[in-house]
Design a protein around this motif. Structure first.
Motif, PDB file in Angstrom:
ATOM      1  N   LEU A   7     -10.088  22.007 -10.933  1.00 20.55           N
ATOM      2  CA  LEU A   7      -8.619  21.716 -11.031  1.00 20.55           C
ATOM      3  C   LEU A   7      -8.095  21.749  -9.469  1.00 20.55           C
ATOM      4  CD1 LEU A   7      -7.051  23.719 -13.846  1.00 20.55           C
ATOM      5  CD2 LEU A   7      -7.867  21.218 -13.945  1.00 20.55           C
ATOM      6  N   LEU A   8      -7.417  20.491  -9.267  1.00 21.03           N
ATOM      7  CA  LEU A   8      -6.521  20.536  -8.140  1.00 21.03           C
ATOM      8  C   LEU A   8      -5.152  20.452  -8.389  1.00 21.03           C
ATOM      9  CD1 LEU A   8      -6.782  20.135  -4.909  1.00 21.03           C
ATOM     10  CD2 LEU A   8      -6.931  17.511  -5.324  1.00 21.03           C
ATOM     11  N   MET A   9      -4.268  21.474  -8.021  1.00 22.72           N
ATOM     12  CA  MET A   9      -3.064  21.502  -8.683  1.00 22.72           C
ATOM     13  C   MET A   9      -2.038  21.982  -7.614  1.00 22.72           C
ATOM     14  SD  MET A   9      -3.330  23.080 -12.184  1.00 22.72           S
ATOM     15  CE  MET A   9      -1.923  22.362 -13.103  1.00 22.72           C
ATOM     16  N   GLU A  75      -4.798  24.369 -23.420  1.00 24.68           N
ATOM     17  CA  GLU A  75      -6.179  24.692 -23.453  1.00 24.68           C
ATOM     18  C   GLU A  75      -7.017  23.664 -22.805  1.00 24.68           C
ATOM     19  OE1 GLU A  75      -9.444  25.707 -26.745  1.00 24.68           O
ATOM     20  OE2 GLU A  75      -7.230  25.617 -27.344  1.00 24.68           O
ATOM     21  N   THR A  76      -6.510  22.472 -22.975  1.00 24.56           N
ATOM     22  CA  THR A  76      -7.267  21.120 -22.684  1.00 24.56           C
ATOM     23  C   THR A  76      -7.358  21.179 -21.083  1.00 24.56           C
ATOM     24  OG1 THR A  76      -6.795  19.555 -24.205  1.00 24.56           O
ATOM     25  CG2 THR A  76      -7.439  18.616 -22.435  1.00 24.56           C
ATOM     26  N   ILE A  77      -6.469  21.500 -20.174  1.00 31.59           N
ATOM     27  CA  ILE A  77      -6.167  21.557 -18.737  1.00 31.59           C
ATOM     28  C   ILE A  77      -6.984  22.768 -18.468  1.00 31.59           C
ATOM     29  CG2 ILE A  77      -4.746  21.658 -16.776  1.00 31.59           C
ATOM     30  CD1 ILE A  77      -4.642  19.120 -18.056  1.00 31.59           C
ATOM     31  N   GLU A  82     -14.414  25.941 -13.359  1.00 27.99           N
ATOM     32  CA  GLU A  82     -15.174  26.757 -12.496  1.00 27.99           C
ATOM     33  C   GLU A  82     -14.504  27.175 -11.170  1.00 27.99           C
ATOM     34  OE1 GLU A  82     -18.305  27.361 -12.330  1.00 27.99           O
ATOM     35  OE2 GLU A  82     -19.117  26.568 -14.344  1.00 27.99           O
ATOM     36  N   ILE A  83     -13.427  26.242 -10.736  1.00 26.43           N
ATOM     37  CA  ILE A  83     -12.756  26.330  -9.468  1.00 26.43           C
ATOM     38  C   ILE A  83     -11.520  25.978  -9.724  1.00 26.43           C
ATOM     39  CG2 ILE A  83     -12.596  25.716  -7.191  1.00 26.43           C
ATOM     40  CD1 ILE A  83     -15.504  26.166  -6.566  1.00 26.43           C
ATOM     41  N   LEU A  84     -10.446  26.569  -9.525  1.00 24.29           N
ATOM     42  CA  LEU A  84      -9.097  26.294  -9.128  1.00 24.29           C
ATOM     43  C   LEU A  84      -8.588  26.207  -7.588  1.00 24.29           C
ATOM     44  CD1 LEU A  84      -6.046  25.597  -9.920  1.00 24.29           C
ATOM     45  CD2 LEU A  84      -5.843  28.341  -9.984  1.00 24.29           C
ATOM     46  N   ILE A  85      -8.133  24.810  -7.379  1.00 26.21           N
ATOM     47  CA  ILE A  85      -7.665  24.638  -5.860  1.00 26.21           C
ATOM     48  C   ILE A  85      -6.035  24.437  -6.108  1.00 26.21           C
ATOM     49  CG2 ILE A  85      -7.715  23.340  -3.863  1.00 26.21           C
ATOM     50  CD1 ILE A  85     -10.684  22.334  -4.889  1.00 26.21           C
ATOM     51  N   TYR A  86      -5.372  25.476  -5.699  1.00 26.90           N
ATOM     52  CA  TYR A  86      -4.048  25.458  -5.778  1.00 26.90           C
ATOM     53  C   TYR A  86      -3.321  24.964  -4.282  1.00 26.90           C
ATOM     54  CZ  TYR A  86       0.642  25.682  -7.733  1.00 26.90           C
ATOM     55  OH  TYR A  86       1.857  25.288  -8.418  1.00 26.90           O
TER      56      TYR A  86
END
Length: 307
Positions: A7-9, A75-77, A82-86
């Protein structure tokens, strides 16, 4: 083939899509000016090291999208991450709202993907005066840690699309997804010793991110003669841009040699998915180093599958 959800947030206009385009889509930094803001969620499947596929979710940062992320699509998001990049914009004019969104994301991650690793990028550090960067980054990192709900796996980086810091951060991120990285490092140490090299660095072929490196005991780690701690990422940045320049003239980058009275450095295509750089004493014969590289290829293919 292993697929890893990333996830790139971050808030809108924080630079998420620009950094993704530089690392994975071969954009130059100046070319990112023409990119449009991300709307909702963009999905990108990025092949890395042949058999590893990053399922990259680039999430738009407008307030309306966050409402959807936290409620209807929660839930979908946030499932199976594995990895969250904020990404935080260092010049944001709404830091409190930024941290509210960040806290909401962490809550959703803990609920749906409790084992996910978290990376925070304090971005656009080039907009901060050089003499103030360390202090401002340390202060912002402290604020991030204060809002991070005690997450032990958190890693924080200061980044900019205009220098090597972007490569350092993303190299650290992707190496967390390589399952046999410890074995790879061990064999790279062995290759460094057998080759009598000062340093050996392994780069991923498409992105030129640093995968691993090994150094001999001769390399100074501190003091007057210590090497630049960002040297590998600077090389990633330089060679990646040189490769892009070659492709624009219909030429293909294969390798290069840099030699002076102090060192000799060879960058050469290695396995199907990597390049290698060997730095050694200039007195070592070029042919000997190239033979060592050639002979090691088949061995390292076992640890870096073709996919």
């Amino acid at each position: 083939m292993a697929k890893k959800k990333v996830l790139l947030m971050g808030k809108a206009h924080s630079g998420k899509t620009s950094m993704r385009s530089i690392i994975f889509a071969n954009f130059l930094a100046r070319d990112t000016m023409r990119l449009s803001p991300t709307l909702d969620v963009e999905h990108h499947h990025v092949r890395f090291l042949g058999d590893l596929v990053l399922n990259l979710w680039d999430c738009g940062g407008q307030d309306a999208f966050y409402e959807s992320y936290f409620e209807r699509d929660r839930e979908t998001i946030f499932r199976s991450v594995e990895i969250l990049i904020y990404v935080f914009d260092i010049e944001s004019d709404e830091p409190e709202k930024d941290f509210d969104h960040y806290a909401g994301v962490l809550e959703a991650i803990e609920e749906n993907s409790p084992d996910a690793r978290v990376f925070v990028l304090i971005h656009k550090m080039d907009l901060v005066a050089p003499e103030e960067r360390d202090a401002i980054f340390a202060d912002r990192r402290r604020l991030v840690e204060d809002h991070s709900r005690g997450i032990g796996s958190l890693q924080c980086f200061g980044t900019s699309i205009w220098d090597e810091t972007l490569y350092k951060a993303w190299s650290s991120i992707v190496t967390n997804l390589i399952p046999n990285i410890a074995a790879l490092r061990s064999h790279l140490d062995g290759f460094c010793t057998v080759s009598d090299a000062d340093e050996v660095v392994l780069f991923e072929r498409a992105t030129f991110l640093v995968i691993s490196h090994a150094s001999s005991s001769r390399c100074p780690s501190s003091g007057t003669g210590a090497f630049d701690t960002h040297r590998f990422e600077k090389i990633s940045n330089i060679i990646k841009q040189f490769k892009l320049s070659c492709s624009k003239t219909q030429a293909q980058f294969r390798g290069m040699e840099v030699r002076n009275s102090v060192f000799a450095a060879y960058i050469d295509a290695f396995t199907a998915n990597t390049y290698i750089m060997v730095v050694s004493d200039p007195g070592i014969c070029t042919a000997a180093t190239l033979i060592n590289i050639r002979n090691a290829k088949q061995h390292f293919e076992r640890f870096i599958p073709r996919g």
